[in-house]
Design a protein around this motif. Structure first.
Motif, mmCIF file in Angstrom:
data_model
loop_
_atom_site.group_PDB
_atom_site.id
_atom_site.type_symbol
_atom_site.label_atom_id
_atom_site.label_comp_id
_atom_site.label_asym_id
_atom_site.label_seq_id
_atom_site.Cartn_x
_atom_site.Cartn_y
_atom_site.Cartn_z
ATOM 1 N N UNK A 228 -8.269 10.736 4.815
ATOM 2 C CA UNK A 228 -7.337 11.414 5.714
ATOM 3 C C UNK A 228 -7.281 12.896 5.385
ATOM 4 N N UNK A 229 -6.936 13.694 6.387
ATOM 5 C CA UNK A 229 -6.899 15.144 6.195
ATOM 6 C C UNK A 229 -5.865 15.560 5.163
ATOM 7 N N UNK A 230 -4.898 14.680 4.866
ATOM 8 C CA UNK A 230 -3.910 14.983 3.838
ATOM 9 C C UNK A 230 -4.349 14.623 2.431
ATOM 10 N N UNK A 231 -5.513 13.960 2.301
ATOM 11 C CA UNK A 231 -6.069 13.693 0.978
ATOM 12 C C UNK A 231 -6.246 12.238 0.613
ATOM 13 N N UNK A 232 -5.532 11.309 1.253
ATOM 14 C CA UNK A 232 -5.605 9.900 0.868
ATOM 15 C C UNK A 232 -6.954 9.281 1.238
ATOM 16 N N UNK A 233 -7.299 8.234 0.492
ATOM 17 C CA UNK A 233 -8.418 7.364 0.849
ATOM 18 C C UNK A 233 -7.879 5.943 0.950
ATOM 19 N N UNK A 234 -8.582 5.111 1.747
ATOM 20 C CA UNK A 234 -8.091 3.754 1.977
ATOM 21 C C UNK A 234 -9.252 2.848 2.366
ATOM 22 N N UNK A 235 -9.236 1.630 1.824
ATOM 23 C CA UNK A 235 -10.219 0.616 2.232
ATOM 24 C C UNK A 235 -9.761 0.037 3.574
ATOM 25 N N UNK B 132 0.849 -1.182 0.000
ATOM 26 C CA UNK B 132 0.000 0.000 0.000
ATOM 27 C C UNK B 132 0.887 1.236 0.000
ATOM 28 N N UNK B 133 0.288 2.410 0.019
ATOM 29 C CA UNK B 133 1.073 3.637 0.188
ATOM 30 C C UNK B 133 0.891 4.141 1.615
ATOM 31 N N UNK B 134 1.905 4.847 2.122
ATOM 32 C CA UNK B 134 1.807 5.321 3.498
ATOM 33 C C UNK B 134 2.685 6.538 3.723
ATOM 34 N N UNK B 135 2.391 7.263 4.765
ATOM 35 C CA UNK B 135 3.244 8.304 5.324
ATOM 36 C C UNK B 135 2.772 8.518 6.747
ATOM 37 N N UNK C 166 -2.852 4.609 2.223
ATOM 38 C CA UNK C 166 -3.550 5.037 1.018
ATOM 39 C C UNK C 166 -3.548 3.958 -0.039
ATOM 40 N N UNK C 167 -4.419 4.128 -0.996
ATOM 41 C CA UNK C 167 -4.505 3.212 -2.127
ATOM 42 C C UNK C 167 -3.354 3.459 -3.096
ATOM 43 N N UNK C 168 -2.918 2.485 -3.835
ATOM 44 C CA UNK C 168 -3.563 1.206 -4.050
ATOM 45 C C UNK C 168 -3.159 0.208 -2.977
ATOM 46 N N UNK C 169 -4.159 -0.512 -2.433
ATOM 47 C CA UNK C 169 -3.943 -1.575 -1.459
ATOM 48 C C UNK C 169 -4.046 -2.897 -2.223
ATOM 49 N N UNK C 170 -2.921 -3.608 -2.330
ATOM 50 C CA UNK C 170 -2.861 -4.802 -3.182
ATOM 51 C C UNK C 170 -3.346 -6.037 -2.437
#
Length: 244
Positions: A175-182, A121-124, A158-162
């Protein structure tokens, strides 16, 4: 009458022993905080804990035989989990044991083994606010959970979540920074039910939030085994076996 639920909460218990800030947030360990919430909300359940440093990681054959639902939290020591234990847990899930995988457990060997994908996935980590939106309001895991469920500060996924397409999508986060996530997904593997739930980074007191604890308690009830506990096997019925 439904049998009392037997839950084991597994945690690698590395951050709490090596990071004083995490230890201050979770003096009884992340596993201890999760177990405390489950005991409060499921008083008839038997809740025990196990950690990486125990013999066989605390997941002996006997322990798993007495576990209806296994919670799994991991982050920094995925590679330290013995492959034989991973296969042992996988067999139990296929035979009907429930599995709840939390936060960075998406990269655990057991979750990757059962998903068959990279689970990347993506993260920070900037301490963003997370809103978990319920997209399956009639699902038992969402019962009594506010919509949205607010996590004031958290690591961002964040997506993409594989992962494979879930059977049910229960929660979606933004998230307040803009990402969405399942952030809340269900699966079935063999006879076992699996729930992945993303909130719970070690740097934040998330498992002390009542609403998060409600999700985990609901998940434990949802994931409990149904019927026979045995790995599905091939059968070879002789000709004429059914003549009704």
């Amino acid at each position: 009458m439904t049998n009392a639920l037997r839950i084991t909460v597994w945690n690698e218990n590395v951050h709490e022993r090596e990071d004083s800030e995490v230890a201050a947030l979770y003096p009884s360990g992340i596993h201890g905080a999760i177990a405390e919430g489950l005991r409060d909300l499921l008083p008839e359940a038997t809740v025990s804990t196990a950690t990486l440093e125990e013999p066989e990681h605390g997941l002996t054959e006997d322990r798993l035989a007495e576990t209806d639902v296994l919670f799994w939290w991991g982050h920094g020591a995925h590679d330290a989990v013995d492959e034989a234990i991973v296969e042992r847990v996988a067999e139990r899930v296929l035979a009907g044991m429930g599995l709840v995988v939390l936060h960075s457990g998406h990269f655990s060997r057991i979750f990757i083994r059962l998903m068959g994908t990279t689970c990347s996935l993506s993260w920070r980590d900037d301490g963003d606010r997370e809103l978990l939106w319920t997209v399956a309001p009639g699902h038992p895991i969402a019962e009594g959970v506010p919509d949205p469920l607010v996590v004031p500060a958290h690591e961002t996924y964040g997506e993409f979540f594989d992962v494979p397409a879930p059977e049910e999508l229960i929660f979606v986060s933004n998230f307040s920074g803009g990402e969405v996530f399942r952030s809340g997904l269900t699966y079935r593997r063999g006879r076992g039910r699996i729930f992945y739930f993303s909130p719970g980074d070690q740097k934040y007191p998330i498992y002390q939030q009542p609403d998060i604890r409600r999700v985990l308690a609901n998940a434990a009830e949802w994931a409990r085994p149904e019927g026979e506990r045995a790995i599905p096997t091939v059968t070879n019925r002789p000709r004429g076996w059914f003549e009704g």
